[in-house]
Design a protein around this motif. Structure first.
Motif, PDB file in Angstrom:
ATOM      1  N   UNK A   1     -57.183 -54.270  -4.439  1.00  0.00           N
ATOM      2  CA  UNK A   1     -56.584 -55.617  -4.372  1.00  0.00           C
ATOM      3  C   UNK A   1     -55.166 -55.534  -3.801  1.00  0.00           C
ATOM      4  N   UNK A   2     -54.422 -54.525  -4.231  1.00  0.00           N
ATOM      5  CA  UNK A   2     -53.049 -54.355  -3.723  1.00  0.00           C
ATOM      6  C   UNK A   2     -53.094 -54.028  -2.225  1.00  0.00           C
ATOM      7  N   UNK A   3     -54.016 -53.116  -1.867  1.00  0.00           N
ATOM      8  CA  UNK A   3     -54.119 -52.709  -0.457  1.00  0.00           C
ATOM      9  C   UNK A   3     -54.532 -53.879   0.434  1.00  0.00           C
TER      10      UNK A   3
ATOM     11  N   UNK B   1     -47.384 -49.709  -1.146  1.00  0.00           N
ATOM     12  CA  UNK B   1     -48.500 -49.485  -0.209  1.00  0.00           C
ATOM     13  C   UNK B   1     -48.945 -48.012  -0.277  1.00  0.00           C
ATOM     14  N   UNK B   2     -47.976 -47.124  -0.176  1.00  0.00           N
ATOM     15  CA  UNK B   2     -48.284 -45.687  -0.187  1.00  0.00           C
ATOM     16  C   UNK B   2     -48.874 -45.267  -1.534  1.00  0.00           C
ATOM     17  N   UNK B   3     -48.296 -45.758  -2.620  1.00  0.00           N
ATOM     18  CA  UNK B   3     -48.787 -45.379  -3.953  1.00  0.00           C
ATOM     19  C   UNK B   3     -50.235 -45.868  -4.131  1.00  0.00           C
TER      20      UNK B   3
ATOM     21  N   UNK C   1     -51.358 -55.626   1.099  1.00  0.00           N
ATOM     22  CA  UNK C   1     -50.447 -54.771   1.886  1.00  0.00           C
ATOM     23  C   UNK C   1     -50.918 -54.640   3.345  1.00  0.00           C
ATOM     24  N   UNK C   2     -52.209 -54.425   3.529  1.00  0.00           N
ATOM     25  CA  UNK C   2     -52.742 -54.256   4.890  1.00  0.00           C
ATOM     26  C   UNK C   2     -52.565 -55.550   5.682  1.00  0.00           C
ATOM     27  N   UNK C   3     -52.831 -56.683   5.011  1.00  0.00           N
ATOM     28  CA  UNK C   3     -52.687 -57.978   5.696  1.00  0.00           C
ATOM     29  C   UNK C   3     -51.237 -58.198   6.134  1.00  0.00           C
TER      30      UNK C   3
ATOM     31  N   UNK D   1     -48.928 -55.887   6.554  1.00  0.00           N
ATOM     32  CA  UNK D   1     -48.613 -54.845   7.542  1.00  0.00           C
ATOM     33  C   UNK D   1     -49.112 -55.256   8.936  1.00  0.00           C
ATOM     34  N   UNK D   2     -50.393 -55.706   9.007  1.00  0.00           N
ATOM     35  CA  UNK D   2     -50.969 -56.100  10.298  1.00  0.00           C
ATOM     36  C   UNK D   2     -50.268 -57.336  10.868  1.00  0.00           C
ATOM     37  N   UNK D   3     -49.982 -58.297   9.988  1.00  0.00           N
ATOM     38  CA  UNK D   3     -49.290 -59.509  10.446  1.00  0.00           C
ATOM     39  C   UNK D   3     -47.917 -59.149  11.009  1.00  0.00           C
ATOM     40  N   UNK D   4     -47.243 -58.217  10.352  1.00  0.00           N
ATOM     41  CA  UNK D   4     -45.917 -57.775  10.825  1.00  0.00           C
ATOM     42  C   UNK D   4     -46.030 -57.096  12.184  1.00  0.00           C
ATOM     43  N   UNK D   5     -47.049 -56.267  12.346  1.00  0.00           N
ATOM     44  CA  UNK D   5     -47.250 -55.583  13.630  1.00  0.00           C
ATOM     45  C   UNK D   5     -47.443 -56.613  14.744  1.00  0.00           C
ATOM     46  N   UNK D   6     -48.340 -57.578  14.482  1.00  0.00           N
ATOM     47  CA  UNK D   6     -48.638 -58.594  15.510  1.00  0.00           C
ATOM     48  C   UNK D   6     -47.369 -59.383  15.857  1.00  0.00           C
ATOM     49  N   UNK D   7     -46.588 -59.697  14.812  1.00  0.00           N
ATOM     50  CA  UNK D   7     -45.340 -60.437  15.037  1.00  0.00           C
ATOM     51  C   UNK D   7     -44.329 -59.567  15.799  1.00  0.00           C
ATOM     52  N   UNK D   8     -44.262 -58.271  15.386  1.00  0.00           N
ATOM     53  CA  UNK D   8     -43.216 -57.395  15.929  1.00  0.00           C
ATOM     54  C   UNK D   8     -43.446 -57.029  17.395  1.00  0.00           C
ATOM     55  N   UNK D   9     -44.726 -56.931  17.818  1.00  0.00           N
ATOM     56  CA  UNK D   9     -44.979 -56.486  19.198  1.00  0.00           C
ATOM     57  C   UNK D   9     -44.793 -57.608  20.229  1.00  0.00           C
ATOM     58  N   UNK D  10     -44.576 -58.833  19.776  1.00  0.00           N
ATOM     59  CA  UNK D  10     -44.309 -59.916  20.725  1.00  0.00           C
ATOM     60  C   UNK D  10     -43.029 -59.560  21.490  1.00  0.00           C
ATOM     61  N   UNK D  11     -43.102 -59.463  22.751  1.00  0.00           N
ATOM     62  CA  UNK D  11     -41.898 -59.154  23.530  1.00  0.00           C
ATOM     63  C   UNK D  11     -41.490 -57.695  23.457  1.00  0.00           C
ATOM     64  N   UNK D  12     -42.468 -56.797  23.313  1.00  0.00           N
ATOM     65  CA  UNK D  12     -42.165 -55.361  23.381  1.00  0.00           C
ATOM     66  C   UNK D  12     -41.837 -54.750  22.034  1.00  0.00           C
TER      67      UNK D  12
END
Lengths: 109, 231
Positions: free
Chosen positions: A15-17, A58-60, A20-22, A24-35
């Motif tokens: 449940x925690x993962x 996340x790691x734990x 966390x994964x959601x 994490x992925x949302x951040x990646x998609x947001x962060x890669x906009x514009x390089x």
């Protein structure tokens, strides 16, 4: 008892993962906009207690979740049961935790 | 119709005439009575009550007395073998001892607190417990679910769907007094937590029961007991 505790631990960490994964992925998609640059990532994570706490959790969760699943795989596929399997899995969990936290601290400090 | 029978020695081919409403058990009986009397197989009631005639038909475990040839034959041919996940005694006859020993290990015996001198316990059919019992009580012990289960194949100690379904019906029986012990019996390495929820048992159960739902119930019950420190 042990099986029940492991099962509960795996469900709770799943449940925690999921969250966390959601995030994490949302951040990646947001962060890669514009390089994407290392400096941009570090600019976001360095000194940020929120990201430190988020990725530590996340790691734990991953370090608990993955060995429990691997325990079943080893038992069913390799017929590896008994105390040495448990020793190996504790070592595996500690390794995941160690490398994971090293990475977390690496982008925080 | 061409029938391939997996016998102890080898696969043997037979030609069997087709009839309307013919069952797979009729086919096996025809072979044993008319073509080869040495073929060993097991059946009793022929009406889907006793659970003794289950075999693997075209790769799928089925109760043969209620399986019509029309429904399962491919290209006018059948492949019949013994149930999987059980030792074969001879030809189509499997050794069911381990299957039923697992029922005993899952504490499949009813242990009530009342004696013959007490009155009947009144249980409303609408209660949640009784509804859970009703959902699983019609098991005929045919071992089709056990034969279909991938977890049994991978982990031979696993108690299996039928034994765990039995434990779940007793856990929901309000007259039962040994439930703490039963929860401990199904919470081990070979118990309910080993189930991967593939649902092969539920898919194949000829009585349309859902051992998967029973096992999920046991997982919840053992988790609750563990959190309360009662396991």
């Amino acid at each position: 008892m042990t099986q029940t505790v492991l099962w509960l631990a795996q469900r709770v960490t799943a449940a925690i993962l999921a969250v966390c994964v959601a995030v994490h992925l949302a951040t990646i998609i947001y962060a890669v906009q514009g390089g994407l640059t290392a400096a941009e990532i570090l600019g976001r994570t360095r000194g940020s207690t929120s990201w430190l706490v988020f990725y530590s959790v996340f790691v734990a969760a991953a370090a608990i979740h993955a060995p429990i699943g691997l325990r079943t795989v080893l038992g069913e596929w390799l017929k590896w049961r008994g105390v040495w399997r448990e020793v190996f899995l504790v070592f595996f969990a500690c390794t995941l935790l160690w490398f994971g936290l090293q990475a977390v601290i690496g982008v925080f400090a | 119709m061409r029938v391939l029978v997996k016998r102890s020695s080898a696969v043997q081919e037979f030609e069997v005439p087709r009839h309307p409403s013919q069952t797979v058990l009729d086919v096996v009986t025809y072979i044993q009575r008319k073509l080869d009397p040495t073929l060993a197989y097991r059946y009793a009631c022929r009406v889907g009550m006793c659970g003794s005639c289950a075999m693997t038909v075209n790769g799928v475990p089925r109760w043969t007395c209620r399986t019509h040839v029309d429904k399962v034959a491919h290209d006018d041919s059948l492949q019949i073998g013994p149930l999987k996940n059980l030792p074969v005694i001879r030809d189509l006859v499997t050794d069911m001892r381990e299957f039923f020993n697992k029922w005993a290990r899952a504490k499949g015996q009813f242990e009530g607190a009342r004696t013959r001198h007490d009155d009947f316990e009144e249980i409303s059919p609408e209660t949640r417990n009784r509804e859970a019992v009703d959902a699983g009580i019609e098991c005929i012990g045919c071992a089709v679910c056990y034969s279909a289960c991938d977890v049994v194949a991978a982990n031979p100690a696993y108690l299996g769907p039928a034994a765990l379904n039995r434990a779940w019906t007793l856990l929901n029986d309000v007259r039962e007094k040994e439930n703490s012990e039963r929860l401990r019996a199904v919470a081990g390495d070979a118990g309910c937590h080993a189930c991967h929820t593939h649902m092969d048992c539920t898919e194949r159960c000829p009585k349309h029961l859902s051992p998967t739902a029973a096992i999920a119930g046991l997982k919840r019950a053992t988790a609750r007991a563990a959190l309360k420190g009662e396991l």
